[in-house]
Structures are given as C-alpha cells and as structure tokens.
Design a protein around this motif. Sequence first.
Motif, PDB file in Angstrom:
ATOM      1  N   ASN A  30     -16.812 -73.663  26.661  1.00  0.00           N
ATOM      2  CA  ASN A  30     -15.705 -73.942  25.745  1.00  0.00           C
ATOM      3  C   ASN A  30     -14.454 -74.192  26.585  1.00  0.00           C
ATOM      4  O   ASN A  30     -14.061 -73.341  27.385  1.00  0.00           O
ATOM      5  CB  ASN A  30     -15.491 -72.760  24.802  1.00  0.00           C
ATOM      6  CG  ASN A  30     -14.408 -73.041  23.768  1.00  0.00           C
ATOM      7  OD1 ASN A  30     -13.251 -73.267  24.116  1.00  0.00           O
ATOM      8  ND2 ASN A  30     -14.778 -73.016  22.496  1.00  0.00           N
ATOM      9  N   TYR A  31     -13.841 -75.350  26.398  1.00  0.00           N
ATOM     10  CA  TYR A  31     -12.698 -75.745  27.212  1.00  0.00           C
ATOM     11  C   TYR A  31     -11.365 -75.583  26.487  1.00  0.00           C
ATOM     12  O   TYR A  31     -10.358 -76.143  26.935  1.00  0.00           O
ATOM     13  CB  TYR A  31     -12.870 -77.196  27.661  1.00  0.00           C
ATOM     14  CG  TYR A  31     -13.848 -77.360  28.799  1.00  0.00           C
ATOM     15  CD1 TYR A  31     -13.438 -77.293  30.120  1.00  0.00           C
ATOM     16  CD2 TYR A  31     -15.200 -77.578  28.544  1.00  0.00           C
ATOM     17  CE1 TYR A  31     -14.334 -77.435  31.167  1.00  0.00           C
ATOM     18  CE2 TYR A  31     -16.105 -77.719  29.592  1.00  0.00           C
ATOM     19  CZ  TYR A  31     -15.660 -77.645  30.896  1.00  0.00           C
ATOM     20  OH  TYR A  31     -16.558 -77.780  31.936  1.00  0.00           O
ATOM     21  N   ASP A  32     -11.316 -74.843  25.397  1.00  0.00           N
ATOM     22  CA  ASP A  32     -10.084 -74.729  24.620  1.00  0.00           C
ATOM     23  C   ASP A  32      -8.915 -74.207  25.455  1.00  0.00           C
ATOM     24  O   ASP A  32      -7.782 -74.695  25.339  1.00  0.00           O
ATOM     25  CB  ASP A  32     -10.288 -73.817  23.407  1.00  0.00           C
ATOM     26  CG  ASP A  32     -11.178 -74.439  22.351  1.00  0.00           C
ATOM     27  OD1 ASP A  32     -11.454 -75.657  22.444  1.00  0.00           O
ATOM     28  OD2 ASP A  32     -11.613 -73.710  21.430  1.00  0.00           O
ATOM     29  N   ILE A  33      -9.163 -73.208  26.304  1.00  0.00           N
ATOM     30  CA  ILE A  33      -8.079 -72.591  27.071  1.00  0.00           C
ATOM     31  C   ILE A  33      -7.510 -73.560  28.104  1.00  0.00           C
ATOM     32  O   ILE A  33      -6.293 -73.760  28.199  1.00  0.00           O
ATOM     33  CB  ILE A  33      -8.568 -71.296  27.752  1.00  0.00           C
ATOM     34  CG1 ILE A  33      -8.895 -70.241  26.686  1.00  0.00           C
ATOM     35  CG2 ILE A  33      -7.515 -70.754  28.702  1.00  0.00           C
ATOM     36  CD1 ILE A  33      -9.518 -68.977  27.237  1.00  0.00           C
ATOM     37  N   VAL A  34      -8.386 -74.194  28.876  1.00  0.00           N
ATOM     38  CA  VAL A  34      -7.883 -75.118  29.888  1.00  0.00           C
ATOM     39  C   VAL A  34      -7.344 -76.399  29.250  1.00  0.00           C
ATOM     40  O   VAL A  34      -6.420 -77.022  29.783  1.00  0.00           O
ATOM     41  CB  VAL A  34      -8.960 -75.424  30.948  1.00  0.00           C
ATOM     42  CG1 VAL A  34     -10.044 -76.335  30.410  1.00  0.00           C
ATOM     43  CG2 VAL A  34      -8.331 -76.010  32.213  1.00  0.00           C
ATOM     44  N   PRO A 119      -7.712 -67.587  35.267  1.00  0.00           N
ATOM     45  CA  PRO A 119      -8.238 -67.230  33.943  1.00  0.00           C
ATOM     46  C   PRO A 119      -7.943 -68.276  32.867  1.00  0.00           C
ATOM     47  O   PRO A 119      -8.687 -68.386  31.898  1.00  0.00           O
ATOM     48  CB  PRO A 119      -7.536 -65.905  33.624  1.00  0.00           C
ATOM     49  CG  PRO A 119      -7.118 -65.358  34.947  1.00  0.00           C
ATOM     50  CD  PRO A 119      -6.818 -66.542  35.801  1.00  0.00           C
ATOM     51  N   ARG A 120      -6.854 -69.031  33.022  1.00  0.00           N
ATOM     52  CA  ARG A 120      -6.525 -70.077  32.044  1.00  0.00           C
ATOM     53  C   ARG A 120      -7.111 -71.426  32.436  1.00  0.00           C
ATOM     54  O   ARG A 120      -6.827 -72.444  31.788  1.00  0.00           O
ATOM     55  CB  ARG A 120      -5.016 -70.192  31.883  1.00  0.00           C
ATOM     56  CG  ARG A 120      -4.402 -69.088  31.058  1.00  0.00           C
ATOM     57  CD  ARG A 120      -2.970 -69.397  30.716  1.00  0.00           C
ATOM     58  NE  ARG A 120      -2.058 -69.036  31.793  1.00  0.00           N
ATOM     59  CZ  ARG A 120      -0.808 -69.484  31.888  1.00  0.00           C
ATOM     60  NH1 ARG A 120      -0.339 -70.348  30.997  1.00  0.00           N
ATOM     61  NH2 ARG A 120      -0.026 -69.086  32.881  1.00  0.00           N
ATOM     62  N   GLY A 121      -7.924 -71.429  33.471  1.00  0.00           N
ATOM     63  CA  GLY A 121      -8.549 -72.668  33.892  1.00  0.00           C
ATOM     64  C   GLY A 121      -7.762 -73.357  34.990  1.00  0.00           C
ATOM     65  O   GLY A 121      -6.638 -72.981  35.340  1.00  0.00           O
ATOM     66  N   ASN A 214     -13.185 -72.196  32.560  1.00  0.00           N
ATOM     67  CA  ASN A 214     -13.489 -73.545  33.005  1.00  0.00           C
ATOM     68  C   ASN A 214     -12.466 -74.193  33.901  1.00  0.00           C
ATOM     69  O   ASN A 214     -11.316 -73.796  33.960  1.00  0.00           O
ATOM     70  CB  ASN A 214     -13.686 -74.426  31.761  1.00  0.00           C
ATOM     71  CG  ASN A 214     -14.629 -73.787  30.794  1.00  0.00           C
ATOM     72  OD1 ASN A 214     -15.814 -73.656  31.064  1.00  0.00           O
ATOM     73  ND2 ASN A 214     -14.113 -73.322  29.669  1.00  0.00           N
ATOM     74  N   THR A 215     -12.914 -75.227  34.602  1.00  0.00           N
ATOM     75  CA  THR A 215     -12.047 -76.054  35.399  1.00  0.00           C
ATOM     76  C   THR A 215     -11.998 -77.433  34.766  1.00  0.00           C
ATOM     77  O   THR A 215     -12.772 -77.769  33.905  1.00  0.00           O
ATOM     78  CB  THR A 215     -12.576 -76.177  36.836  1.00  0.00           C
ATOM     79  OG1 THR A 215     -13.831 -76.843  36.797  1.00  0.00           O
ATOM     80  CG2 THR A 215     -12.712 -74.831  37.492  1.00  0.00           C
TER      81      THR A 215
END
Length: 216
Positions: A30-34, A119-121, A214-215
């Motif tokens: 899930n890439y919502d944060i980054v 932690p936030r990508g 994620n990155t």
Amino acid sequence: MSGMEGDKYRSYLHGEGELNTSWRYGGPPNYDIVNKLFEDERTKVWPPGSLEEKVQNLVKSWEMEIFHKASLEVFKTIDKLGGGYNPQLQTSLPEELRCYDPEKETDESSHKAFVTTFPRGFAFEVLKVYTGPPEIVLKFRHWGYNEGPFKSHAPTGDLVEFYGVAIYRVDEGMKIGRVEFFYERGELLGGLLKGAAIDSSAMEAASSCPILRNTG
C-alpha cells in the motif's frame, strides 16, 4: 498504462492481471503514505498524459515490482525477452541500496533498512526528461525523512534527499531493458550517518516491524 486500479501512479499492482502474483511480503503493498509525501512535497506536477508523467509512473511501477514481486517472471515493466534482463546486473546502484542481488537473488535486509529509516517512505519524482524513448534520459529527485534508525545510527528527523540522472532503455511497448543511475551517493548516505550510534538490540527491535512501508 493499464492496470492502475488502487494506485494512481503504479501499474501492475492490482487487478485481474495480478491474481497469480507472488508477493515478497505477503501481499501487494500500500503506497498511500509515500504517495502523500510525494504529493505534499513534489516540485513538479506534470500534465496528464505527458511524457514526463508516463516516465514517472513507469519508474514508480518498476521500483514497485523490483521491491515487492517475488519472481522475475511476473514482472511486467521489463523486457524479459531482451537478453535475459536482470534488474540489478543492469544498474549502477550501490550495493547497499540494492534490493535485488543477482548472486543472492534477493537482499531483503537492504529493503528493511530503508523502510525502517524512512517510515513515511522514500519519494521519487521526475524533474526533467531530456530524451524520450527508446532511450529515456531523465533527472530525478529522491527524498524522505530520517525518522527511523539507519544501520547503527539513530534517526535525526532531517530531510534526506539526493538528485541524479537515470537512463532507461525501453522497447516499443515501454518495457525496460536496461537501467543506469548516476548520482553522488554521499548526498544520501551522508545524511543517514549523522545520527548518534545506537546498540544492535535497539536496531533489531526497530527493524523487526512486519509492516514494510514503501519507496518510490
């Protein structure tokens, strides 16, 4: 690109085409944060359908597949027929950043190190596309906040970013056959090594979180 259900920047993450995909960490990421970090702090907003937007999404999709898909056979961003493409043999990324080592097949410790550190990508944006296909030359920016430990160094909370140039050689269908990166690695690693030294038990606790962010 097709197949962007669930993520506005990445293809081949959800949908019927991924029903048989084997994921390294138990399921699709899930890439919502980054994505929020990317949207809040990007310096360029490319027009829909532009070459820059297409290239940026291609790179994000490619990074997603390399980090998260368990088998090269299910990668859809690369030209698997073009000489037996190996994602890491064909890139100049330094060893400590490699998530795929051709000798070891995978290097999950590297991936865990960076998702723990950011932690936030670790967001990615295309700043300029100098040439289009078949040889795409682009300038990029990668950035994140050092809010988790890196190796034996405590987090600083600082912004860590670096700029570079990448060359992606693609076929007629925009499948990647070769990748080269050019950047000053000290811009990245220097920012991560500023934190005070911490003991190994603290590092182990920080890196044992089962939710890998994620990155890209």
